[in-house]
Design an enzyme around this catalytic site. Sequence first.
Site, PDB file in Angstrom:
ATOM      1  N   LYS A   1      -0.715  -4.654   0.449  1.00 19.41           N
ATOM      2  CA  LYS A   1      -0.951  -4.245  -0.932  1.00 19.41           C
ATOM      3  C   LYS A   1      -0.401  -2.923  -0.877  1.00 19.41           C
ATOM      4  CE  LYS A   1      -3.190  -2.076  -3.073  1.00 19.41           C
ATOM      5  NZ  LYS A   1      -2.647  -1.007  -4.031  1.00 19.41           N
TER       6      LYS A   1
ATOM      7  N   GLU B   1      -4.401   6.313   8.761  1.00 20.18           N
ATOM      8  CA  GLU B   1      -3.653   7.290   8.870  1.00 20.18           C
ATOM      9  C   GLU B   1      -3.708   7.847   7.889  1.00 20.18           C
ATOM     10  OE1 GLU B   1      -0.333   5.439  12.032  1.00 20.18           O
ATOM     11  OE2 GLU B   1       0.441   6.449  10.104  1.00 20.18           O
TER      12      GLU B   1
ATOM     13  N   CYS C   1       2.898  13.499   4.133  1.00 15.07           N
ATOM     14  CA  CYS C   1       1.448  13.977   4.957  1.00 15.07           C
ATOM     15  C   CYS C   1       1.579  14.710   6.135  1.00 15.07           C
ATOM     16  CB  CYS C   1       0.756  12.473   5.408  1.00 15.07           C
ATOM     17  SG  CYS C   1       1.882  11.391   6.858  1.00 15.07           S
TER      18      CYS C   1
ATOM     19  N   GLU D   1      -5.769  19.463   0.463  1.00 16.12           N
ATOM     20  CA  GLU D   1      -4.527  19.058   0.604  1.00 16.12           C
ATOM     21  C   GLU D   1      -4.164  18.894  -1.088  1.00 16.12           C
ATOM     22  OE1 GLU D   1      -3.941  14.479   1.038  1.00 16.12           O
ATOM     23  OE2 GLU D   1      -2.442  15.294   2.801  1.00 16.12           O
TER      24      GLU D   1
HETATM   25  N1  LIG Z   1      -1.390  10.041   7.828  1.00 15.73           N
HETATM   26  C1  LIG Z   1      -0.229   9.443   7.406  1.00 15.73           C
HETATM   27  O1  LIG Z   1       0.751   9.088   8.237  1.00 15.73           O
HETATM   28  C2  LIG Z   1       0.006   9.289   5.942  1.00 15.73           C
HETATM   29  C3  LIG Z   1       1.167   8.989   5.465  1.00 15.73           C
HETATM   30  C4  LIG Z   1       1.185   9.092   3.990  1.00 15.73           C
HETATM   31  C5  LIG Z   1       0.205   9.574   3.219  1.00 15.73           C
HETATM   32  N2  LIG Z   1      -0.927   9.755   3.655  1.00 15.73           N
HETATM   33  C6  LIG Z   1      -1.781  10.399   2.733  1.00 15.73           C
HETATM   34  O2  LIG Z   1      -2.009   9.283   1.567  1.00 15.73           O
HETATM   35  C7  LIG Z   1      -2.245  10.345   0.408  1.00 15.73           C
HETATM   36  C8  LIG Z   1      -1.210  10.011  -0.707  1.00 15.73           C
HETATM   37  O3  LIG Z   1      -1.049   8.650  -0.586  1.00 15.73           O
HETATM   38  P1  LIG Z   1      -1.955   7.722  -1.900  1.00 15.73           P
HETATM   39  O4  LIG Z   1      -2.163   8.687  -3.042  1.00 15.73           O
HETATM   40  O5  LIG Z   1      -1.130   6.221  -2.090  1.00 15.73           O
HETATM   41  O6  LIG Z   1      -3.056   7.405  -1.150  1.00 15.73           O
HETATM   42  P2  LIG Z   1      -4.391   6.614  -1.695  1.00 15.73           P
HETATM   43  O7  LIG Z   1      -5.340   6.720  -0.761  1.00 15.73           O
HETATM   44  O8  LIG Z   1      -4.587   6.868  -3.244  1.00 15.73           O
HETATM   45  O9  LIG Z   1      -3.757   4.918  -1.685  1.00 15.73           O
HETATM   46  C9  LIG Z   1      -3.055   4.480  -0.832  1.00 15.73           C
HETATM   47  C10 LIG Z   1      -3.162   3.088  -0.803  1.00 15.73           C
HETATM   48  O10 LIG Z   1      -4.598   2.620  -0.855  1.00 15.73           O
HETATM   49  C11 LIG Z   1      -4.897   1.872  -2.001  1.00 15.73           C
HETATM   50  N3  LIG Z   1      -6.439   1.762  -2.420  1.00 15.73           N
HETATM   51  C12 LIG Z   1      -6.962   3.064  -3.108  1.00 15.73           C
HETATM   52  N4  LIG Z   1      -8.270   2.643  -3.081  1.00 15.73           N
HETATM   53  C13 LIG Z   1      -8.522   1.637  -2.475  1.00 15.73           C
HETATM   54  C14 LIG Z   1      -9.908   0.863  -2.007  1.00 15.73           C
HETATM   55  N5  LIG Z   1     -10.852   1.444  -2.493  1.00 15.73           N
HETATM   56  N6  LIG Z   1      -9.697  -0.113  -1.241  1.00 15.73           N
HETATM   57  C15 LIG Z   1      -8.517  -0.694  -0.850  1.00 15.73           C
HETATM   58  N7  LIG Z   1      -7.441  -0.049  -1.231  1.00 15.73           N
HETATM   59  C16 LIG Z   1      -7.341   1.165  -2.093  1.00 15.73           C
HETATM   60  C17 LIG Z   1      -3.878   2.163  -3.122  1.00 15.73           C
HETATM   61  O11 LIG Z   1      -3.645   1.233  -3.967  1.00 15.73           O
HETATM   62  C18 LIG Z   1      -2.643   2.396  -2.197  1.00 15.73           C
HETATM   63  O12 LIG Z   1      -2.113   1.278  -2.032  1.00 15.73           O
HETATM   64  C19 LIG Z   1      -2.343  11.641   0.848  1.00 15.73           C
HETATM   65  O13 LIG Z   1      -3.517  12.275   1.180  1.00 15.73           O
HETATM   66  C20 LIG Z   1      -1.376  11.731   2.180  1.00 15.73           C
HETATM   67  O14 LIG Z   1      -1.816  12.787   3.130  1.00 15.73           O
HETATM   68  C21 LIG Z   1      -0.998   9.887   5.111  1.00 15.73           C
HETATM   69  O1  LIG Z   2       3.758  11.147   4.783  1.00 19.50           O
HETATM   70  C1  LIG Z   2       3.556  10.813   5.893  1.00 19.50           C
HETATM   71  C2  LIG Z   2       4.638  10.198   6.943  1.00 19.50           C
HETATM   72  C3  LIG Z   2       4.578   9.484   8.003  1.00 19.50           C
HETATM   73  C4  LIG Z   2       5.464   9.363   8.756  1.00 19.50           C
HETATM   74  C5  LIG Z   2       5.436   7.990   9.792  1.00 19.50           C
HETATM   75  O2  LIG Z   2       4.361   7.386   9.635  1.00 19.50           O
HETATM   76  C6  LIG Z   2       6.280   7.957  10.786  1.00 19.50           C
HETATM   77  O3  LIG Z   2       7.423   8.917  10.670  1.00 19.50           O
HETATM   78  O4  LIG Z   2       6.308   7.000  11.212  1.00 19.50           O
END
Ligand SMILES: NC(=O)c1ccc[n+]([C@@H]2O[C@H](COP(=O)([O-])OP(=O)(O)OC[C@H]3O[C@@H](n4cnc5c(N)ncnc54)[C@H](O)[C@@H]3O)[C@@H](O)[C@H]2O)c1
Ligand SMILES: O=C/C=C/C=C(\O)C(=O)O
Length: 485
Positions: A178, A253, A287, A389
């Site tokens: 998804k 993550e 992230c 963040e």
């Molecule tokens: N740690 C990592 O590797 C990493 C990598 C990339 C992004 N991020 C984090 O992600 C965030 C940005 O991405 P975003 O805005 O898409 O995050 P988000 O949490 O809003 O959404 C992520 C995914 O989860 C889905 N989602 C949202 N609510 C849900 C629910 N209740 N149940 C199931 N699925 C649900 C969304 O549709 C999307 O596909 C930032 O906080 C960033 O730090 C972390």
């Molecule tokens: O925005 C976050 C980036 C994550 C990167 C990875 O998960 C990776 O480099 O494998």
Amino acid sequence: MNKVQHYINGQFMDSSCGEFFENINPMNGKILSQVALGREDEVNAAVAAAKAALTGEWGQMKLNDRIAMMYEIANEIDRRFDDFLEAECLDTGKPYSIARHIDIPRGAANFKVFADTMKSHAEEVYKADTPDGRNMLNYSVRKPKGVIGVISPWNLPLLLMTWKVGPAMACGNTVVVKPSQVTPTTTSLLGEVMSKVGVPAGAYNVVQGKGSVTGNLLTSHKDVDAITFTGETKTGEMIMQACSHGVRDVSLELGGKNPAIVFADCDMEKAIRETTRSCFANSGQVCLGTERVYVQRPIFDEFVEKLKESASKLKLGQHNDESVDMGPVVSAAHRDKVLEFYDIAKKEGANIILGGGAPKMEGELANGFFVEPTIWTGLPEDATVVKEEVFGPCCHIAPFDTEEEVIKMANDTNYGLASTIFTENLDRAHRVASEIESGIVWINSWFLRDLRTPFGGMKGSGIGREGGHYSLEFYTELKNVCIKM
Ligand SMILES: NC(=O)c1ccc[n+]([C@@H]2O[C@H](COP(=O)([O-])OP(=O)(O)OC[C@H]3O[C@@H](n4cnc5c(N)ncnc54)[C@H](O)[C@@H]3O)[C@@H](O)[C@H]2O)c1
Ligand SMILES: O=C/C=C/C=C(\O)C(=O)O
């Protein structure tokens, strides 16, 4: 009008309810495509297809054939490189200069590295005496976990989705993906790759839709054996709760508020170059990116001036202009969120060294979701943009005097994902790296990735590590077999 469909059981399809939602181009605010909105019918069909595939052609596939198929998927992604590049940049607004070197190449690499892991991974065997004077042999075997729900974010859509799909499929699982509702396209495009390569139907499934609707249906589905999620920490908390029903495993993550620590003995040119990347690459929507910079007092003024100079050279513009460094942020909602943080910083008394608002763009880019690269100083450690963040192209720079002081400041956060340290004193580098509470520490560098290493965050930045054999821990069930000899 373009359509982005679900990919279920090897077939592209609309939703049974006929519902669609709009996918908007972040560069100009125009509608890019209509995206099928998945509901119960689609999630049930995708999970059923994934479950059936576990005992069908996919589940019965020999390991070597599955490994070969991982390489074929990677090669087909490479063959369709430009299609993935255009789709990813239109969905996200990111420039070719980033997607060409990071997002799309990693889409292929994420299949190859886990094909290699499956080829080379050794299991444990123990031989021991038994009380009756004979002995026993204990060995471990790995079995696929089953149907894996993959929920991915919008900042690096293909990279982060395949970072999960690659190992999950290499280990013999089936997946239901998804993707984020704001970046749907490359996940469905990967469905075309799966069909072309001849991946058995049901092994890879995509249900498009919104998190609270479609995502929620997936995470709470009784036939989904585990969930791997990348996204915001608060979303991770909701998903963890959904997975508790049926005691299903979860890999999270999550968000970060990553510090850069710059000592007076650093290589200044390197520190400026890498911190410019870590603060502003991908419009700050990484992230692992830096939003807090701590600079030792003797070089504080020089560092601020040089980071300002470096960031002010960043060119904002159209994705297909090879000279562009930074595009818009991913959506109007995210632009508004970032600008709200910019206003809060101003109200809380920040010195605005650079940016702080939305740039004036020309032509149709004037309707794009652009924000200025922004640098602040002068805020206290409990200020909103120092604690929360932002996930935009911005950072706050603060001075420090001693190692002990900066380690305390860097660790004073609910997150623990990544950090960078700039010093030419290697003893200090290793000493500080061991004290920083983050899952990943880069020394004199940023976002250098060996995909065999453990990747993930601590505290509010996540649960679990993925990468190399660490991914096998999550995507397989480990079984111990004991034989009396
Ligand atoms: N740690 C990592 O590797 C990493 C990598 C990339 C992004 N991020 C984090 O992600 C965030 C940005 O991405 P975003 O805005 O898409 O995050 P988000 O949490 O809003 O959404 C992520 C995914 O989860 C889905 N989602 C949202 N609510 C849900 C629910 N209740 N149940 C199931 N699925 C649900 C969304 O549709 C999307 O596909 C930032 O906080 C960033 O730090 C972390
Ligand atoms: O925005 C976050 C980036 C994550 C990167 C990875 O998960 C990776 O480099 O494998």
